[in-house]
Design an enzyme around this catalytic site. Structure first.
Site: not given
Ligand code: NAI
Length: 247
Positions: A11-12, A14, A62, A154, A156, A158, A187
Site C-alpha cells: 500500500g505504498a 500514497r 492485491n 476494521y 477486528a 487491526k 493521521i
Molecule cells: P490510504 O487509503 O491513504 O492508503 C492506503 C494504500 O493502500 C492505497 O494506496 C491503496 O491503494 C493501498 N491498498 C488498498 N488495498 C490494497 C490491497 N488489497 N493490496 C495492496 N494495496 C492496497 O490509507 P493510509 O491512511 O495511508 O493508511 C495506511 C495504513 O495505516 C492502513 O493500514 C490504515 O489502516 C493504517 N492507519 C491509518 C490511520 C490514519 O489515520 N490514516 C490510523 C491508523 C492506522
C-alpha cells in the site's frame, strides 16, 4: 548483514505507506513499492524514492490474493536475492454500524487488512529464515486497542494484527527476525480526509497534543523498528497517537 537492504512496503502508493518508503529510501536500499493501484501516485512515490538515492521498483499485487503475493515475493528474491524488511501497511475501511454491516463489508476489510498481512508474512518467512535476519512491521491502529463505533470490521482486523504480531514474533525470534506493530492514531491522509467534520472534531477533542499526526510521524517509528538499532525489540507495539491512548 550485507550492505544491501531490500524492503517491501504494501500500500505504498500514497499516504502512510508512501511516507514509510521515503523514510527508508537511501543509497544502498532497494525499495519495493507494492500497491493494488499503480497509477500516478505510485509513479510519484517511485520518483521520490529514487531521488533519495535508493532503487525503487513497483509491484502491483492485491495483498488479499495469496498467489499474487507469493509471486511478488518470489520476484523480489529472484531480482534482489534477499528481503530484509516487510511493512504490512495496505489497509482499507468499509465503515458501518454493526446492525447494518454487510457480509461483503466485513469480508473485504478482513481479507485486505488481516489476511493480507498473513499472506505477506507467510511468503517472506522462508527467505528471512534462510538469511537469518528480518524486520516485519505491521501497521495496526489505536482503534484496534480502544474499539471504535461503526468500525467493527476494521477494528477486528487491526486487533487481529496485534495477536498476529506477537505470535509470529515468538515463532521467528530465534532466527533474528523481529516482528513489531505500529499503531497510528488519527493521521492526516486520504483515508481520514473522507470522514465528516463532526467526527474529526470529536477525535481532535480526545488528542492531548491537540492536532492530528502526519504520515511522516508514523514513518519515523517504522524506520526505527526496521533499523539495526531495534534488534532487541520484538512482539511490541509503538503507539503514535498524540497521547490519545496511553498504555
Ligand atoms: P490510504 O487509503 O491513504 O492508503 C492506503 C494504500 O493502500 C492505497 O494506496 C491503496 O491503494 C493501498 N491498498 C488498498 N488495498 C490494497 C490491497 N488489497 N493490496 C495492496 N494495496 C492496497 O490509507 P493510509 O491512511 O495511508 O493508511 C495506511 C495504513 O495505516 C492502513 O493500514 C490504515 O489502516 C493504517 N492507519 C491509518 C490511520 C490514519 O489515520 N490514516 C490510523 C491508523 C492506522
Amino acid at each position: 548483514m550485507t550492505d544491501l537492504r531490500v524492503a517491501l512496503i504494501t500500500g505504498a502508493a500514497r499516504g502512510i505507506g508512501r511516507a514509510i518508503a521515503l523514510e527508508l529510501a537511501r543509497p544502498g536500499m532497494v525499495v519495493y513499492l507494492n500497491d493494488v493501484v499503480l497509477g500516478d501516485d505510485a509513479a510519484w512515490t517511485r520518483e521520490k524514492v529514487e531521488a533519495q538515492g535508493a532503487q525503487a521498483r513497483l509491484l502491483g499485487f492485491n495483498v488479499a490474493d495469496a498467489a499474487a503475493v507469493q509471486a511478488g515475493i518470489d520476484q523480489i528474491i529472484k531480482e534482489s536475492g534477499r528481503l530484509d524488511i516487510l511493512v504490512n501497511n495496505a489497509g482499507i475501511t468499509r465503515d458501518n454500524i454493526i446492525v447494518r454491516m454487510k457480509d461483503a463489508e466485513w469480508d473485504q476489510v478482513l481479507e485486505v487488512n488481516l489476511k493480507g498481512a498473513f499472506n505477506c508474512i507467510r511468503a517472506v518467512t522462508k527467505p528471512m529464515l534462510k538469511q537469518r535476519y528480518g524486520r516485519i512491521i505491521n501497521i495496526s491502529s489505536v482503534v484496534g486497542v480502544m474499539g471504535n463505533p461503526g468500525q467493527a470490521n476494521y477494528v477486528a482486523s487491526k486487533a487481529g494484527l496485534i495477536g498476529l504480531t506477537k505470535t509470529v514474533a515468538r515463532e521467528l525470534a530465534s532466527r533474528h527476525i523481529t516482528v513489531n506493530a505500529v499503531a497510528p492514531g488519527f493521521i492526516q491522509t486520504e483515508m481520514t480526509e473522507a470522514l465528516p467534520q463532526n467526527v474529526k472534531d470529536a477525535m481532535l477533542a480526545q488528542i492531548p497534543l491537540g492536532r492530528f499526526g502526519t504520515p511522516e510521524e508514523v514513518a519515523y517509528a517504522v524506520a526505527f523498528l526496521a533499523s539495526e538499532a531495534a534488534a532487541y525489540l520484538t512482539g511490541q507495539m509503538i503507539h503514535v497517537n498524540g497521547g490519545m491512548l496511553m498504555v
